[in-house]
Motif scaffolding. Structure first.
Motif, PDB file in Angstrom:
ATOM      1  N   HIS A 255     -54.419  18.858 -26.791  1.00 35.57           N
ATOM      2  CA  HIS A 255     -53.835  17.945 -27.775  1.00 35.57           C
ATOM      3  C   HIS A 255     -53.160  18.740 -28.899  1.00 35.57           C
ATOM      4  O   HIS A 255     -52.042  18.431 -29.308  1.00 35.57           O
ATOM      5  CB  HIS A 255     -54.911  17.015 -28.335  1.00 35.57           C
ATOM      6  N   ILE A 256     -53.826  19.778 -29.379  1.00 32.28           N
ATOM      7  CA  ILE A 256     -53.262  20.622 -30.437  1.00 32.28           C
ATOM      8  C   ILE A 256     -51.975  21.274 -29.958  1.00 32.28           C
ATOM      9  O   ILE A 256     -50.969  21.298 -30.673  1.00 32.28           O
ATOM     10  CB  ILE A 256     -54.295  21.674 -30.900  1.00 32.28           C
ATOM     11  N   ARG A 257     -51.958  21.796 -28.736  1.00 31.05           N
ATOM     12  CA  ARG A 257     -50.744  22.407 -28.185  1.00 31.05           C
ATOM     13  C   ARG A 257     -49.595  21.407 -28.128  1.00 31.05           C
ATOM     14  O   ARG A 257     -48.453  21.731 -28.456  1.00 31.05           O
ATOM     15  CB  ARG A 257     -51.008  22.991 -26.795  1.00 31.05           C
TER      16      ARG A 257
ATOM     17  N   SER B 258     -42.179   9.513 -38.001  1.00 26.88           N
ATOM     18  CA  SER B 258     -41.953   8.905 -36.693  1.00 26.88           C
ATOM     19  C   SER B 258     -42.111   9.946 -35.598  1.00 26.88           C
ATOM     20  O   SER B 258     -41.875  11.131 -35.808  1.00 26.88           O
ATOM     21  CB  SER B 258     -40.552   8.300 -36.617  1.00 26.88           C
ATOM     22  N   GLY B 259     -42.575   9.472 -34.453  1.00 27.96           N
ATOM     23  CA  GLY B 259     -42.696  10.341 -33.301  1.00 27.96           C
ATOM     24  C   GLY B 259     -44.011  11.068 -33.155  1.00 27.96           C
ATOM     25  O   GLY B 259     -44.213  11.784 -32.182  1.00 27.96           O
ATOM     26  N   PHE B 260     -44.918  10.898 -34.082  1.00 29.06           N
ATOM     27  CA  PHE B 260     -46.192  11.601 -34.003  1.00 29.06           C
ATOM     28  C   PHE B 260     -47.366  10.657 -33.737  1.00 29.06           C
ATOM     29  O   PHE B 260     -48.515  11.068 -33.811  1.00 29.06           O
ATOM     30  CB  PHE B 260     -46.455  12.407 -35.279  1.00 29.06           C
TER      31      PHE B 260
ATOM     32  N   LYS C 299     -46.046  21.611 -30.260  1.00 30.17           N
ATOM     33  CA  LYS C 299     -44.736  21.548 -29.604  1.00 30.17           C
ATOM     34  C   LYS C 299     -43.876  20.455 -30.235  1.00 30.17           C
ATOM     35  O   LYS C 299     -42.671  20.628 -30.419  1.00 30.17           O
ATOM     36  CB  LYS C 299     -44.897  21.313 -28.104  1.00 30.17           C
ATOM     37  N   MET C 300     -44.494  19.332 -30.565  1.00 28.72           N
ATOM     38  CA  MET C 300     -43.760  18.248 -31.220  1.00 28.72           C
ATOM     39  C   MET C 300     -43.278  18.677 -32.602  1.00 28.72           C
ATOM     40  O   MET C 300     -42.143  18.377 -32.986  1.00 28.72           O
ATOM     41  CB  MET C 300     -44.648  17.002 -31.328  1.00 28.72           C
TER      42      MET C 300
ATOM     43  N   GLY D  11     -43.336  25.946 -30.814  1.00 29.83           N
ATOM     44  CA  GLY D  11     -44.647  25.336 -30.667  1.00 29.83           C
ATOM     45  C   GLY D  11     -45.835  26.231 -30.916  1.00 29.83           C
ATOM     46  O   GLY D  11     -46.951  25.889 -30.531  1.00 29.83           O
ATOM     47  N   GLU D  12     -45.612  27.367 -31.574  1.00 27.74           N
ATOM     48  CA  GLU D  12     -46.759  28.217 -31.903  1.00 27.74           C
ATOM     49  C   GLU D  12     -47.410  27.735 -33.190  1.00 27.74           C
ATOM     50  O   GLU D  12     -46.808  27.016 -33.985  1.00 27.74           O
ATOM     51  CB  GLU D  12     -46.314  29.672 -32.005  1.00 27.74           C
ATOM     52  N   ASP D  13     -48.643  28.142 -33.384  1.00 27.32           N
ATOM     53  CA  ASP D  13     -49.414  27.701 -34.538  1.00 27.32           C
ATOM     54  C   ASP D  13     -48.767  28.167 -35.839  1.00 27.32           C
ATOM     55  O   ASP D  13     -48.109  29.196 -35.885  1.00 27.32           O
ATOM     56  CB  ASP D  13     -50.840  28.249 -34.445  1.00 27.32           C
TER      57      ASP D  13
END
Length: 88
Positions: free
Chosen positions: A12-14, A81-83, A18-19, A56-58
């Protein structure tokens, strides 16, 4: 916490990272900034870090705030929006 739950949380975190990265890139490009390196230089951001974030890296929260400031967008607008459903 079970191993399966931990793996599910990690995935989920990954997905969310990425989002976040895709949203940063999209906003940068929407501003007419096609080259992330030039954008980073113009706004005193580390170009390598910006590339990592967009891929998408931390990232640190303070770094996200700096990028959003350079994009002239608030946290509320960024996450507005989108999350809602990152798994989709």
């Amino acid at each position: 916490m079970s191993k399966a739950k931990n793996e599910q949380d990690s995935e989920h975190i990954r997905q969310v990272l990425k989002m976040v990265g895709a949203r940063i890139r999209s906003l940068r490009e929407a501003r007419g900034e096609r080259n992330y390196e030039k954008f980073a230089f113009k706004h005193d951001l580390n170009r390598t870090q910006l590339w990592r974030y967009e891929n998408g890296e931390d990232l640190n929260f303070s770094s996200l705030l700096k990028v959003l400031s350079a994009l002239d967008i608030s946290l509320a607008e960024f996450f507005g929006s989108g999350f809602d459903h990152p798994e989709q």
